[in-house]
Scaffold this motif. Structure first.
Motif, PDB file in Angstrom:
ATOM      1  N   VAL A 196      27.637  -7.612 -81.170  1.00 34.79           N
ATOM      2  CA  VAL A 196      28.499  -7.974 -82.285  1.00 34.79           C
ATOM      3  C   VAL A 196      29.762  -8.634 -81.739  1.00 34.79           C
ATOM      4  CG1 VAL A 196      29.826  -7.080 -84.236  1.00 34.79           C
ATOM      5  CG2 VAL A 196      27.618  -6.077 -83.693  1.00 34.79           C
ATOM      6  N   ASP A 197      30.025  -9.841 -82.251  1.00 36.29           N
ATOM      7  CA  ASP A 197      31.231 -10.573 -81.870  1.00 36.29           C
ATOM      8  C   ASP A 197      32.358 -10.214 -82.829  1.00 36.29           C
ATOM      9  OD1 ASP A 197      32.732 -12.721 -80.461  1.00 36.29           O
ATOM     10  OD2 ASP A 197      32.632 -13.684 -82.431  1.00 36.29           O
ATOM     11  N   ALA A 198      33.572 -10.174 -82.315  1.00 37.03           N
ATOM     12  CA  ALA A 198      34.732  -9.803 -83.120  1.00 37.03           C
ATOM     13  C   ALA A 198      34.925 -10.741 -84.312  1.00 37.03           C
ATOM     14  CB  ALA A 198      35.988  -9.794 -82.248  1.00 37.03           C
ATOM     15  N   THR A 199      34.567 -12.010 -84.177  1.00 33.37           N
ATOM     16  CA  THR A 199      34.753 -12.989 -85.254  1.00 33.37           C
ATOM     17  C   THR A 199      33.457 -13.302 -85.997  1.00 33.37           C
ATOM     18  OG1 THR A 199      36.495 -14.015 -83.931  1.00 33.37           O
ATOM     19  CG2 THR A 199      35.657 -15.285 -85.785  1.00 33.37           C
ATOM     20  N   ALA A 200      32.385 -13.561 -85.254  1.00 31.61           N
ATOM     21  CA  ALA A 200      31.132 -14.031 -85.861  1.00 31.61           C
ATOM     22  C   ALA A 200      30.239 -12.918 -86.393  1.00 31.61           C
ATOM     23  CB  ALA A 200      30.344 -14.857 -84.837  1.00 31.61           C
ATOM     24  N   GLY A 201      30.524 -11.681 -86.049  1.00 34.89           N
ATOM     25  CA  GLY A 201      29.666 -10.573 -86.476  1.00 34.89           C
ATOM     26  C   GLY A 201      28.466 -10.430 -85.565  1.00 34.89           C
ATOM     27  N   GLU A 202      27.345  -9.918 -86.091  1.00 37.80           N
ATOM     28  CA  GLU A 202      26.164  -9.695 -85.265  1.00 37.80           C
ATOM     29  C   GLU A 202      25.574 -11.024 -84.813  1.00 37.80           C
ATOM     30  OE1 GLU A 202      21.893  -7.391 -85.166  1.00 37.80           O
ATOM     31  OE2 GLU A 202      23.338  -6.869 -86.726  1.00 37.80           O
ATOM     32  N   ILE A 203      25.362 -11.141 -83.488  1.00 40.95           N
ATOM     33  CA  ILE A 203      24.841 -12.405 -82.960  1.00 40.95           C
ATOM     34  C   ILE A 203      23.464 -12.268 -82.328  1.00 40.95           C
ATOM     35  CG2 ILE A 203      27.097 -13.454 -82.630  1.00 40.95           C
ATOM     36  CD1 ILE A 203      26.822 -12.836 -79.642  1.00 40.95           C
ATOM     37  N   GLY A 204      22.951 -11.047 -82.175  1.00 45.07           N
ATOM     38  CA  GLY A 204      21.614 -10.885 -81.621  1.00 45.07           C
ATOM     39  C   GLY A 204      21.432  -9.558 -80.915  1.00 45.07           C
ATOM     40  N   THR A 205      20.400  -9.516 -80.063  1.00 47.20           N
ATOM     41  CA  THR A 205      20.015  -8.312 -79.329  1.00 47.20           C
ATOM     42  C   THR A 205      19.942  -8.634 -77.842  1.00 47.20           C
ATOM     43  OG1 THR A 205      18.700  -7.608 -81.226  1.00 47.20           O
ATOM     44  CG2 THR A 205      18.214  -6.553 -79.134  1.00 47.20           C
ATOM     45  N   ILE A 206      20.361  -7.708 -77.001  1.00 48.70           N
ATOM     46  CA  ILE A 206      20.300  -7.916 -75.557  1.00 48.70           C
ATOM     47  C   ILE A 206      18.838  -7.864 -75.122  1.00 48.70           C
ATOM     48  CG2 ILE A 206      20.947  -7.025 -73.278  1.00 48.70           C
ATOM     49  CD1 ILE A 206      23.472  -5.846 -74.626  1.00 48.70           C
ATOM     50  N   ALA A 207      18.349  -8.977 -74.582  1.00 47.50           N
ATOM     51  CA  ALA A 207      16.975  -9.063 -74.092  1.00 47.50           C
ATOM     52  C   ALA A 207      16.894  -8.614 -72.641  1.00 47.50           C
ATOM     53  CB  ALA A 207      16.451 -10.484 -74.226  1.00 47.50           C
ATOM     54  N   LYS A 244      25.630   4.306 -80.490  1.00 43.02           N
ATOM     55  CA  LYS A 244      25.323   3.383 -81.583  1.00 43.02           C
ATOM     56  C   LYS A 244      24.425   2.232 -81.129  1.00 43.02           C
ATOM     57  CE  LYS A 244      29.569   4.173 -84.159  1.00 43.02           C
ATOM     58  NZ  LYS A 244      30.810   3.556 -84.676  1.00 43.02           N
ATOM     59  N   ARG A 245      24.146   2.157 -79.805  1.00 43.79           N
ATOM     60  CA  ARG A 245      23.348   1.074 -79.221  1.00 43.79           C
ATOM     61  C   ARG A 245      23.939  -0.278 -79.601  1.00 43.79           C
ATOM     62  NH1 ARG A 245      18.783   1.919 -76.848  1.00 43.79           N
ATOM     63  NH2 ARG A 245      17.782   0.027 -77.645  1.00 43.79           N
ATOM     64  N   LEU A 246      25.234  -0.421 -79.260  1.00 41.56           N
ATOM     65  CA  LEU A 246      26.007  -1.579 -79.689  1.00 41.56           C
ATOM     66  C   LEU A 246      26.851  -2.109 -78.529  1.00 41.56           C
ATOM     67  CD1 LEU A 246      26.901  -3.153 -82.339  1.00 41.56           C
ATOM     68  CD2 LEU A 246      28.808  -1.558 -82.369  1.00 41.56           C
ATOM     69  N   ALA A 247      26.816  -3.430 -78.341  1.00 39.48           N
ATOM     70  CA  ALA A 247      27.687  -4.106 -77.377  1.00 39.48           C
ATOM     71  C   ALA A 247      28.659  -4.974 -78.168  1.00 39.48           C
ATOM     72  CB  ALA A 247      26.873  -4.958 -76.417  1.00 39.48           C
ATOM     73  N   SER A 248      29.940  -4.777 -77.961  1.00 37.85           N
ATOM     74  CA  SER A 248      30.955  -5.578 -78.644  1.00 37.85           C
ATOM     75  C   SER A 248      31.454  -6.659 -77.698  1.00 37.85           C
ATOM     76  CB  SER A 248      32.132  -4.698 -79.074  1.00 37.85           C
ATOM     77  OG  SER A 248      31.686  -3.701 -79.971  1.00 37.85           O
ATOM     78  N   VAL A 249      31.551  -7.878 -78.222  1.00 33.54           N
ATOM     79  CA  VAL A 249      32.040  -9.000 -77.427  1.00 33.54           C
ATOM     80  C   VAL A 249      33.133  -9.724 -78.200  1.00 33.54           C
ATOM     81  CG1 VAL A 249      29.865  -9.338 -76.175  1.00 33.54           C
ATOM     82  CG2 VAL A 249      30.251 -10.583 -78.297  1.00 33.54           C
ATOM     83  N   SER A 250      33.938 -10.459 -77.460  1.00 35.97           N
ATOM     84  CA  SER A 250      34.959 -11.304 -78.054  1.00 35.97           C
ATOM     85  C   SER A 250      34.806 -12.689 -77.426  1.00 35.97           C
ATOM     86  CB  SER A 250      36.355 -10.737 -77.787  1.00 35.97           C
ATOM     87  OG  SER A 250      37.338 -11.548 -78.392  1.00 35.97           O
ATOM     88  N   LEU A 251      34.126 -13.573 -78.156  1.00 36.67           N
ATOM     89  CA  LEU A 251      33.795 -14.889 -77.622  1.00 36.67           C
ATOM     90  C   LEU A 251      34.801 -15.934 -78.084  1.00 36.67           C
ATOM     91  CD1 LEU A 251      29.947 -14.764 -78.261  1.00 36.67           C
ATOM     92  CD2 LEU A 251      31.181 -14.249 -76.143  1.00 36.67           C
ATOM     93  N   PRO A 252      35.054 -16.915 -77.219  1.00 37.83           N
ATOM     94  CA  PRO A 252      35.979 -17.986 -77.631  1.00 37.83           C
ATOM     95  C   PRO A 252      35.399 -18.807 -78.791  1.00 37.83           C
ATOM     96  CG  PRO A 252      35.376 -18.184 -75.296  1.00 37.83           C
ATOM     97  CD  PRO A 252      34.568 -17.069 -75.877  1.00 37.83           C
ATOM     98  N   GLU A 253      36.276 -19.422 -79.540  1.00 41.00           N
ATOM     99  CA  GLU A 253      35.844 -20.241 -80.666  1.00 41.00           C
ATOM    100  C   GLU A 253      34.921 -21.359 -80.161  1.00 41.00           C
ATOM    101  OE1 GLU A 253      37.870 -23.196 -83.932  1.00 41.00           O
ATOM    102  OE2 GLU A 253      39.048 -21.495 -83.201  1.00 41.00           O
ATOM    103  N   GLY A 254      33.802 -21.534 -80.823  1.00 35.12           N
ATOM    104  CA  GLY A 254      32.841 -22.564 -80.470  1.00 35.12           C
ATOM    105  C   GLY A 254      31.823 -22.158 -79.427  1.00 35.12           C
ATOM    106  N   PHE A 255      31.937 -20.976 -78.855  1.00 37.20           N
ATOM    107  CA  PHE A 255      31.026 -20.527 -77.792  1.00 37.20           C
ATOM    108  C   PHE A 255      29.570 -20.496 -78.286  1.00 37.20           C
ATOM    109  CE2 PHE A 255      28.726 -17.438 -75.254  1.00 37.20           C
ATOM    110  CZ  PHE A 255      29.188 -17.674 -73.959  1.00 37.20           C
TER     111      PHE A 255
END
Length: 169
Positions: free
Chosen positions: A108-119, A155-166
């Motif tokens: 889950v990204d701080a801005t974009a929300g859920e972005i996927g699952t760690i493969a 919670k089986r959750l990874a939080s990330v903070s990605l730059p805009e446009g990443f």
């Protein structure tokens, strides 16, 4: 053998001595002080070996397997991945994790929300990367720097903070 119960502890890098000993490049922080058995990946299956001798330091281990008695036999195993039982693995330090523990976690990204699952988690040249999949897209997120902000194992959750446009790249 149920391979879900195993983890990759390293790989056979070279022979050690003349009587079948081998050096093992270890995955940092993942190897116990003592082991009695291991599995080597043959590409198609995992072959179980009993351990005759084992010693380790943080990045390198030395192993002698029962049944591997010559330099030639040890040389034939060079390059094979070494697997151990997860139940014997030391616990990760507080605030850290073993790479295989977080596979399947939601990202889950701080801005974009859920972005996927760690493969998977990939490590190359001392750097680590989260391989994140969502449907047909795949994202590679560096573990270094400010990107990974938290891992919640319950919670089986990874939080990330990605730059805009990443995510648009």
């Amino acid at each position: 053998m149920d391979t879900d119960k195993l983890y990759k502890a390293g790989y056979i890098s070279r022979t050690h001595g003349l009587k079948g000993g081998m050096a093992v490049n270890l995955t940092p922080g993942s190897t116990p002080a003592e082991i009695s058995e291991c599995w080597l990946d043959s590409g198609e299956s995992y072959e179980r070996f009993e351990v005759e001798e084992w010693s380790a330091r943080p990045d390198m281990g030395f192993i002698k397997l029962i049944g591997i008695e010559s330099l030639e036999a040890a040389r034939a195993l060079r390059g094979r991945s070494l697997f151990l039982m997860k139940t014997g693995r030391p616990k990760a330090r507080k605030g850290s994790f073993h790479d295989d523990e977080i596979v399947g976690f939601s990202v889950v990204d701080a801005t974009a929300g859920e972005i996927g699952t760690i493969a998977s988690v990939s490590r190359q040249g001392g750097r680590g990367f989260l391989m994140v999949k969502k449907e047909r897209r795949e994202f590679i997120i560096p573990l270094d720097g400010p990107f990974l902000t938290a891992i919640d194992k319950k919670k089986r959750l990874a939080s990330v903070s990605l730059p805009e446009g990443f995510l648009d790249i």
